[in-house]
Design a protein around this motif. Structure first.
Motif, PDB file in Angstrom:
ATOM      1  N   ARG A  96       0.845  -1.193   0.000  1.00  0.00           N
ATOM      2  CA  ARG A  96       0.000   0.000   0.000  1.00  0.00           C
ATOM      3  C   ARG A  96       0.878   1.241   0.000  1.00  0.00           C
ATOM      4  NH1 ARG A  96      -3.983  -2.661   3.363  1.00  0.00           N
ATOM      5  NH2 ARG A  96      -5.695  -3.160   1.975  1.00  0.00           N
ATOM      6  N   ASP A  97       0.429   2.259  -0.712  1.00  0.00           N
ATOM      7  CA  ASP A  97       1.090   3.562  -0.715  1.00  0.00           C
ATOM      8  C   ASP A  97       0.241   4.531   0.096  1.00  0.00           C
ATOM      9  OD1 ASP A  97       2.963   2.465  -2.387  1.00  0.00           O
ATOM     10  OD2 ASP A  97       2.194   3.409  -4.206  1.00  0.00           O
ATOM     11  N   HIS A  98       0.831   5.081   1.163  1.00  0.00           N
ATOM     12  CA  HIS A  98       0.137   6.035   2.022  1.00  0.00           C
ATOM     13  C   HIS A  98       0.679   7.435   1.751  1.00  0.00           C
ATOM     14  CE1 HIS A  98      -1.629   2.806   4.434  1.00  0.00           C
ATOM     15  NE2 HIS A  98      -0.459   2.210   4.374  1.00  0.00           N
ATOM     16  N   PRO A  99      -0.169   8.376   1.337  1.00  0.00           N
ATOM     17  CA  PRO A  99       0.323   9.742   1.081  1.00  0.00           C
ATOM     18  C   PRO A  99       0.817  10.396   2.367  1.00  0.00           C
ATOM     19  CG  PRO A  99      -2.074   9.658   0.919  1.00  0.00           C
ATOM     20  CD  PRO A  99      -1.614   8.257   1.133  1.00  0.00           C
ATOM     21  N   LEU A 100       1.916  11.134   2.246  1.00  0.00           N
ATOM     22  CA  LEU A 100       2.467  11.860   3.390  1.00  0.00           C
ATOM     23  C   LEU A 100       1.823  13.239   3.458  1.00  0.00           C
ATOM     24  CD1 LEU A 100       6.265  10.999   3.263  1.00  0.00           C
ATOM     25  CD2 LEU A 100       4.402   9.718   4.281  1.00  0.00           C
ATOM     26  N   PRO A 101       1.619  13.778   4.641  1.00  0.00           N
ATOM     27  CA  PRO A 101       2.014  13.214   5.926  1.00  0.00           C
ATOM     28  C   PRO A 101       1.134  12.018   6.278  1.00  0.00           C
ATOM     29  CG  PRO A 101       0.788  15.233   6.283  1.00  0.00           C
ATOM     30  CD  PRO A 101       0.976  15.086   4.795  1.00  0.00           C
ATOM     31  N   TYR A 102       1.753  11.045   6.953  1.00  0.00           N
ATOM     32  CA  TYR A 102       1.078   9.815   7.346  1.00  0.00           C
ATOM     33  C   TYR A 102       1.314   9.609   8.827  1.00  0.00           C
ATOM     34  CZ  TYR A 102      -0.149   4.829   7.384  1.00  0.00           C
ATOM     35  OH  TYR A 102      -0.706   3.608   7.658  1.00  0.00           O
ATOM     36  N   VAL A 103       0.232   9.612   9.604  1.00  0.00           N
ATOM     37  CA  VAL A 103       0.317   9.436  11.047  1.00  0.00           C
ATOM     38  C   VAL A 103      -0.368   8.121  11.399  1.00  0.00           C
ATOM     39  CG1 VAL A 103      -0.285  10.380  13.304  1.00  0.00           C
ATOM     40  CG2 VAL A 103       0.258  11.933  11.417  1.00  0.00           C
ATOM     41  N   PHE A 104       0.324   7.288  12.165  1.00  0.00           N
ATOM     42  CA  PHE A 104      -0.252   6.019  12.589  1.00  0.00           C
ATOM     43  C   PHE A 104       0.294   5.670  13.974  1.00  0.00           C
ATOM     44  CE2 PHE A 104       3.511   5.342  10.108  1.00  0.00           C
ATOM     45  CZ  PHE A 104       4.200   4.310  10.720  1.00  0.00           C
ATOM     46  N   THR A 105      -0.313   4.685  14.606  1.00  0.00           N
ATOM     47  CA  THR A 105       0.097   4.331  15.963  1.00  0.00           C
ATOM     48  C   THR A 105       1.100   3.186  15.956  1.00  0.00           C
ATOM     49  OG1 THR A 105      -1.785   2.836  16.215  1.00  0.00           O
ATOM     50  CG2 THR A 105      -2.066   5.096  17.003  1.00  0.00           C
ATOM     51  N   VAL A 106       2.017   3.229  16.905  1.00  0.00           N
ATOM     52  CA  VAL A 106       3.000   2.184  17.136  1.00  0.00           C
ATOM     53  C   VAL A 106       3.097   1.974  18.649  1.00  0.00           C
ATOM     54  CG1 VAL A 106       4.342   2.631  15.040  1.00  0.00           C
ATOM     55  CG2 VAL A 106       4.915   3.849  17.130  1.00  0.00           C
ATOM     56  N   GLN A 112       3.327   1.097  25.369  1.00  0.00           N
ATOM     57  CA  GLN A 112       2.368   2.183  25.308  1.00  0.00           C
ATOM     58  C   GLN A 112       2.150   2.545  23.839  1.00  0.00           C
ATOM     59  OE1 GLN A 112       4.756   4.930  27.546  1.00  0.00           O
ATOM     60  NE2 GLN A 112       3.529   4.656  29.403  1.00  0.00           N
ATOM     61  N   VAL A 113       0.936   2.883  23.496  1.00  0.00           N
ATOM     62  CA  VAL A 113       0.618   3.276  22.123  1.00  0.00           C
ATOM     63  C   VAL A 113       0.954   4.749  21.949  1.00  0.00           C
ATOM     64  CG1 VAL A 113      -1.219   3.518  20.421  1.00  0.00           C
ATOM     65  CG2 VAL A 113      -1.177   1.526  21.929  1.00  0.00           C
ATOM     66  N   ILE A 114       1.792   5.025  20.961  1.00  0.00           N
ATOM     67  CA  ILE A 114       2.168   6.397  20.626  1.00  0.00           C
ATOM     68  C   ILE A 114       1.934   6.592  19.130  1.00  0.00           C
ATOM     69  CG2 ILE A 114       3.869   6.608  22.489  1.00  0.00           C
ATOM     70  CD1 ILE A 114       6.041   6.074  20.336  1.00  0.00           C
ATOM     71  N   SER A 115       2.011   7.832  18.668  1.00  0.00           N
ATOM     72  CA  SER A 115       1.845   8.071  17.239  1.00  0.00           C
ATOM     73  C   SER A 115       3.193   8.315  16.576  1.00  0.00           C
ATOM     74  CB  SER A 115       0.900   9.249  16.984  1.00  0.00           C
ATOM     75  OG  SER A 115       1.413  10.424  17.539  1.00  0.00           O
ATOM     76  N   GLN A 116       3.282   7.847  15.339  1.00  0.00           N
ATOM     77  CA  GLN A 116       4.454   8.070  14.499  1.00  0.00           C
ATOM     78  C   GLN A 116       3.997   8.898  13.312  1.00  0.00           C
ATOM     79  OE1 GLN A 116       6.771   4.605  13.489  1.00  0.00           O
ATOM     80  NE2 GLN A 116       7.543   5.522  11.626  1.00  0.00           N
TER      81      GLN A 116
END
Length: 155
Positions: A96-106, A112-116
């Motif tokens: 999959r190609d995600h357009p930037l900016p791309y924010v997701f959780t890691v 702890q769940v944080i955003s990247q």
């Protein structure tokens, strides 16, 4: 009288919007677009660190040279960047190609769940890919691939 004025303004705004739209479409069709697409890999061991880990503003970045990003592109064109990810969908993996900016959780080291956040900046001749995390630490472990699309008005 109120109905007449309301009808007149409604008609005038529709006329104005449609004429603006036609002018815009005509320019695109008349000139066309030159498109250049390339893929770059941001190697896990090639990131430059900015700021102190744990402090606000800490991030990592990599620069890529793109002579295709000319003054014409900067003035009249567009550069879009996509994060290329391999994701599991059921029992299969899909690209999959995600357009930037791309924010997701890691998940961080404390589970702890944080955003990247992956974003980019463009200047004439180069592209900078930037990665940052919501807790101002760095967690990158693997290479990352990006698709770069550079568009400029046709000749």
């Amino acid at each position: 009288m109120k109905k007449f004025l309301l009808s007149f303004f409604a008609f005038a705004s529709v006329l104005f919007m449609s004429s603006c739209g036609d002018v815009y479409k005509t320019e695109i069709v008349k000139e066309g677009v030159d498109l250049f697409t390339d893929y770059v890999t941001a190697a896990a061991d090639s990131w430059t660190y900015f700021g102190n880990e744990g402090e606000l503003g800490c991030l990592i970045y990599q620069d890529f040279e793109f002579p295709e990003i000319s003054n014409k592109v900067m003035d009249e064109g567009l550069v879009t960047v996509y994060f290329c990810a391999r994701e599991q969908e059921g029992n299969d993996f899909v690209d999959r190609d995600h357009p930037l900016p791309y924010v997701f959780t890691v998940e961080n080291e404390h589970h702890q769940v944080i955003s990247q956040n992956i974003r980019y900046a463009v200047e004439r001749g180069f592209l900078r890919v930037i990665v940052e995390w919501s807790d101002s630490k760095t967690y990158l472990q693997d290479d990352m691939q990006f698709k770069v699309c550079i568009m400029s008005p046709g000749k």
